[in-house]
Design a protein around this motif. Structure first.
Motif, PDB file in Angstrom:
ATOM      1  N   PRO A  97       0.944  -1.107  -0.084  1.00 45.45           N
ATOM      2  CA  PRO A  97       0.008   0.216   0.112  1.00 45.45           C
ATOM      3  C   PRO A  97       0.966   1.370   0.120  1.00 45.45           C
ATOM      4  CG  PRO A  97      -0.462  -1.386   2.037  1.00 45.45           C
ATOM      5  CD  PRO A  97       0.790  -2.090   1.130  1.00 45.45           C
ATOM      6  N   ALA A  98       0.511   2.512  -0.653  1.00 46.47           N
ATOM      7  CA  ALA A  98       1.118   3.510  -0.374  1.00 46.47           C
ATOM      8  C   ALA A  98       1.415   3.727   0.820  1.00 46.47           C
ATOM      9  CB  ALA A  98       0.333   4.782  -1.162  1.00 46.47           C
ATOM     10  N   GLY A  99       2.586   4.557   1.051  1.00 51.12           N
ATOM     11  CA  GLY A  99       3.090   4.871   2.498  1.00 51.12           C
ATOM     12  C   GLY A  99       3.410   3.606   3.333  1.00 51.12           C
ATOM     13  N   SER A 100       3.934   2.664   2.640  1.00 44.40           N
ATOM     14  CA  SER A 100       4.562   1.534   3.673  1.00 44.40           C
ATOM     15  C   SER A 100       5.615   1.004   2.959  1.00 44.40           C
ATOM     16  CB  SER A 100       3.193   0.672   3.641  1.00 44.40           C
ATOM     17  OG  SER A 100       2.909   0.134   2.167  1.00 44.40           O
ATOM     18  N   HIS A 101       6.238   0.193   3.767  1.00 47.82           N
ATOM     19  CA  HIS A 101       7.429  -0.452   3.442  1.00 47.82           C
ATOM     20  C   HIS A 101       7.560  -1.854   4.017  1.00 47.82           C
ATOM     21  CE1 HIS A 101       8.712   1.434   6.969  1.00 47.82           C
ATOM     22  NE2 HIS A 101       9.458   0.333   7.514  1.00 47.82           N
ATOM     23  N   LEU A 102       8.424  -2.678   3.804  1.00 42.38           N
ATOM     24  CA  LEU A 102       8.826  -4.049   4.266  1.00 42.38           C
ATOM     25  C   LEU A 102       9.900  -3.641   5.428  1.00 42.38           C
ATOM     26  CD1 LEU A 102       8.698  -6.209   1.052  1.00 42.38           C
ATOM     27  CD2 LEU A 102       6.919  -5.928   2.677  1.00 42.38           C
ATOM     28  N   GLU A 103       9.480  -4.511   6.399  1.00 42.50           N
ATOM     29  CA  GLU A 103      10.554  -4.512   7.507  1.00 42.50           C
ATOM     30  C   GLU A 103      11.129  -5.990   7.746  1.00 42.50           C
ATOM     31  OE1 GLU A 103      12.477  -2.392  10.432  1.00 42.50           O
ATOM     32  OE2 GLU A 103      11.152  -1.486   9.014  1.00 42.50           O
ATOM     33  N   LEU A 104      12.125  -6.395   8.247  1.00 42.02           N
ATOM     34  CA  LEU A 104      12.576  -7.771   8.277  1.00 42.02           C
ATOM     35  C   LEU A 104      12.764  -7.745  10.177  1.00 42.02           C
ATOM     36  CD1 LEU A 104      13.654 -10.334   7.101  1.00 42.02           C
ATOM     37  CD2 LEU A 104      16.125  -9.288   7.161  1.00 42.02           C
ATOM     38  N   TRP A 105      12.200  -8.979  10.320  1.00 37.26           N
ATOM     39  CA  TRP A 105      12.431  -9.370  11.810  1.00 37.26           C
ATOM     40  C   TRP A 105      12.856 -10.830  12.243  1.00 37.26           C
ATOM     41  CZ3 TRP A 105      10.212  -5.631  15.082  1.00 37.26           C
ATOM     42  CH2 TRP A 105       9.457  -4.701  14.481  1.00 37.26           C
ATOM     43  N   LEU A 106      13.365 -10.924  13.374  1.00 35.33           N
ATOM     44  CA  LEU A 106      13.590 -12.299  13.923  1.00 35.33           C
ATOM     45  C   LEU A 106      12.428 -12.287  15.194  1.00 35.33           C
ATOM     46  CD1 LEU A 106      17.493 -12.730  13.716  1.00 35.33           C
ATOM     47  CD2 LEU A 106      15.711 -13.946  12.451  1.00 35.33           C
TER      48      LEU A 106
END
Length: 166
Positions: A97-106
């Motif tokens: 969606p506009a105004g979002s990004h992917l984040e990486l987690w453990l």
């Protein structure tokens, strides 16, 4: 020794006898020191070769899209090289969606411990902090995060996979 004594018809003096007796001892001491130095060198060389840097270990796992993102596929690769650990991610295109990004987690299995590794831009690698126990947080999670400055997990995960660290 006989040649040295042959030149002196009266026989060797006490000083000459002591000198003659010390010569073989000195040679023996010099030879022993040389052998000891060689042994120490070989032991040190073997220790350096045996204790050399081990080859990096790599584990690759599949990342599977969660129900709302069932068409997403990918993989995660953990590389452990001595004290350095990193996580690379290769993920198929995700419609964000506009105004979002992917984040990486453990994550841990109960999703109570969450370790953020950063924004997922490209494949990485992303450094895994030294104090992170991969046996306690073995789940690789990719989430959709709104660009709102809030560092907490949004609760919207795109894909997950489980490491099997040893």
């Amino acid at each position: 020794i006989e040649a040295e004594l042959a030149g002196d018809p009266t026989g060797p003096s006490a000083n000459q006898v002591v000198k003659l007796a010390r010569r073989p001892r000195r040679r023996l001491v010099v030879a022993a020191v040389g052998v000891a130095a060689a042994v120490v060198f070989v032991i040190g060389l073997v220790a350096v070769i045996a204790d050399g840097d081990p080859e990096p270990t790599t584990e690759q796992i599949a990342l599977e899209g969660l129900p709302a993102f069932a068409d997403v596929t990918g993989s995660a690769t953990v590389v452990i090289d001595g004290d350095d650990r990193s996580l690379g991610v290769d993920l198929s295109a995700v419609d964000l969606p506009a105004g979002s990004h992917l984040e990486l987690w453990l994550l841990d299995d109960s999703v109570e411990q969450l370790v953020p590794l950063g924004t997922l831009a490209g494949q990485g690698p992303h450094a895994i902090p030294a104090d992170v126990d991969l046996t306690a947080t073995p789940v690789v999670d990719v989430s959709v995060e709104p660009d709102d400055g809030n560092p907490a997990h949004s609760g919207v995960s795109v894909a997950r996979g489980r490491l099997s660290p040893s």
